[in-house]
Design a protein around this motif. Structure first.
Motif, PDB file in Angstrom:
ATOM      1  N   VAL A  69       0.862  -1.184   0.000  1.00  0.00           N
ATOM      2  CA  VAL A  69       0.000   0.000   0.000  1.00  0.00           C
ATOM      3  C   VAL A  69       0.899   1.233   0.000  1.00  0.00           C
ATOM      4  N   PRO A  70       0.805   2.104  -1.010  1.00  0.00           N
ATOM      5  CA  PRO A  70       1.676   3.282  -1.066  1.00  0.00           C
ATOM      6  C   PRO A  70       1.435   4.219   0.121  1.00  0.00           C
ATOM      7  N   GLY A  71       2.483   4.987   0.451  1.00  0.00           N
ATOM      8  CA  GLY A  71       2.315   6.059   1.426  1.00  0.00           C
ATOM      9  C   GLY A  71       3.076   5.867   2.712  1.00  0.00           C
ATOM     10  N   ALA A 194       9.354  -2.342   7.468  1.00  0.00           N
ATOM     11  CA  ALA A 194       8.018  -2.887   7.232  1.00  0.00           C
ATOM     12  C   ALA A 194       7.197  -1.949   6.360  1.00  0.00           C
ATOM     13  N   VAL A 195       6.196  -2.525   5.730  1.00  0.00           N
ATOM     14  CA  VAL A 195       5.234  -1.779   4.918  1.00  0.00           C
ATOM     15  C   VAL A 195       3.841  -2.350   5.173  1.00  0.00           C
ATOM     16  N   THR A 218      -2.911   6.712   5.207  1.00  0.00           N
ATOM     17  CA  THR A 218      -2.096   7.928   5.159  1.00  0.00           C
ATOM     18  C   THR A 218      -2.602   8.961   6.158  1.00  0.00           C
ATOM     19  N   ALA A 219      -3.928   9.095   6.259  1.00  0.00           N
ATOM     20  CA  ALA A 219      -4.507  10.045   7.214  1.00  0.00           C
ATOM     21  C   ALA A 219      -4.154   9.663   8.644  1.00  0.00           C
ATOM     22  N   SER A 220      -4.143   8.360   8.932  1.00  0.00           N
ATOM     23  CA  SER A 220      -3.784   7.907  10.276  1.00  0.00           C
ATOM     24  C   SER A 220      -2.327   8.241  10.582  1.00  0.00           C
ATOM     25  N   ARG A 221      -1.448   8.005   9.624  1.00  0.00           N
ATOM     26  CA  ARG A 221      -0.043   8.364   9.820  1.00  0.00           C
ATOM     27  C   ARG A 221       0.123   9.862  10.059  1.00  0.00           C
ATOM     28  N   ILE A 257       7.443   7.743   5.746  1.00  0.00           N
ATOM     29  CA  ILE A 257       6.930   8.014   4.407  1.00  0.00           C
ATOM     30  C   ILE A 257       7.598   7.084   3.399  1.00  0.00           C
ATOM     31  N   LEU A 258       6.790   6.317   2.695  1.00  0.00           N
ATOM     32  CA  LEU A 258       7.307   5.366   1.702  1.00  0.00           C
ATOM     33  C   LEU A 258       7.645   6.126   0.423  1.00  0.00           C
TER      34      LEU A 258
END
Length: 289
Positions: A69-71, A194-195, A218-221, A257-258
């Motif tokens: 999952v990107p991001g 990890a991802v 992404t919003a949670s991060r 950030i990925l």
């Protein structure tokens, strides 16, 4: 049906999980996500066995059936502090010389990726082949039975807090090496642990779109990174670590950030792991939002 989520019960993913663990967002997310916690290696097993649909997994556990999952990621641009390689060094040799003399490594197997990073360090870069011994994450016990000890996650952070006692308990000098820093020195790339990975077919059965998944994670991060002080207040007493240690770890040591460098690092990790016969080849598959 909610998406079954397997994730990690360590400090380092705390910002990634902020919205899932704090109201008012947690109530809304519970309608779509069923989250439970385990170790990194078990998290990966659950995802690869279809016991989970989405997992925060070590990069060594990626398979062709999973999509990144990107991001978001758990990575480090240099020193990470939570991946420690402790090496007995009775003759006070240089780091390279001490690593070349390691014949046995006691490994905390909570993260498969960390063990393979260690294997890459020894087998690819130093051309040695130590024996790896699975043990509980206790540095005193590990160093009593091996030349080196690999500690990851919260046990590594706690070991750093008690470095003086650990050094004093052994009658030989010990090298304290940050595996992420060694990786950066050797490759020029971030260390990636990890991802978020998903079984793509599960999205259709849960009704969650790829874009919604990317947006929610992404919003949670982003919310977690805004609320670092709150996370410090929660985790410092939980781990018996100082507030400064937890804050530095979450804001300086871990990179969430990925980005393109992290993706390059994952590809290089896989290439080197394949070269030492630790993992099969893999083309990275990313979720398309």
């Amino acid at each position: 049906m909610p998406l079954r989520v397997s994730t990690i019960s360590f400090l380092n993913p705390a910002p990634l999980l902020y919205n899932f663990e704090h109201e008012p967002t947690a109530a809304r997310l519970r309608e779509h996500y069923d989250v439970h916690y385990t170790s990194p290696s078990i998290c990966a097993e659950e995802l690869n066995s279809s016991a989970a649909d989405l997992g925060l997994i070590p990069i060594a556990s990626l398979t062709p059936e999973l999509a990144i999952v990107p991001g978001c990621t758990i990575a480090s641009r240099d020193e990470v502090r939570s991946i420690l390689l402790l090496v007995k060094n009775p003759n006070r040799l240089s780091t390279d010389e001490a690593l070349a003399r390691v014949h046995t490594v006691a490994t905390d197997t909570a993260s498969r990726s960390s063990v393979i990073y260690a294997r890459i360090l020894f087998e690819h870069f130093h051309h040695t082949h130590p024996t790896y011994i699975d043990q509980a994450a206790d540095p005193a016990t590990m160093l009593a039975s091996a030349d080196a000890a690999l500690l990851i996650g919260d046990p590594a952070l706690l070991a750093r807090e008690h470095r003086a006692q650990i050094d004093a308990a052994h009658n030989v000098p010990i090298l304290w090496l940050d595996l992420a820093h060694l990786w950066r020195d050797l490759t020029g790339l971030p260390w990636v642990a990890a991802v978020w990975a998903v079984r793509p077919e599960s999205l259709a059965s849960t009704g969650i779109t790829a874009q919604q998944l990317i947006t929610d994670l992404t919003a949670s991060r982003d919310a977690g990174l805004v609320h670092i002080d709150q996370l410090v207040a929660e985790w410092s007493p939980r781990l018996n670590l100082s507030a400064d240690t937890v804050r530095t770890y979450l804001t300086h040591n871990i990179h969430y950030i990925l980005d393109s460098d992290c993706l390059r690092a994952i590809k290089l990790f896989r290439t080197l792991a394949t070269g030492i016969n630790a993992l099969p080849p893999l083309n990275l598959n990313l979720v398309k939002g």
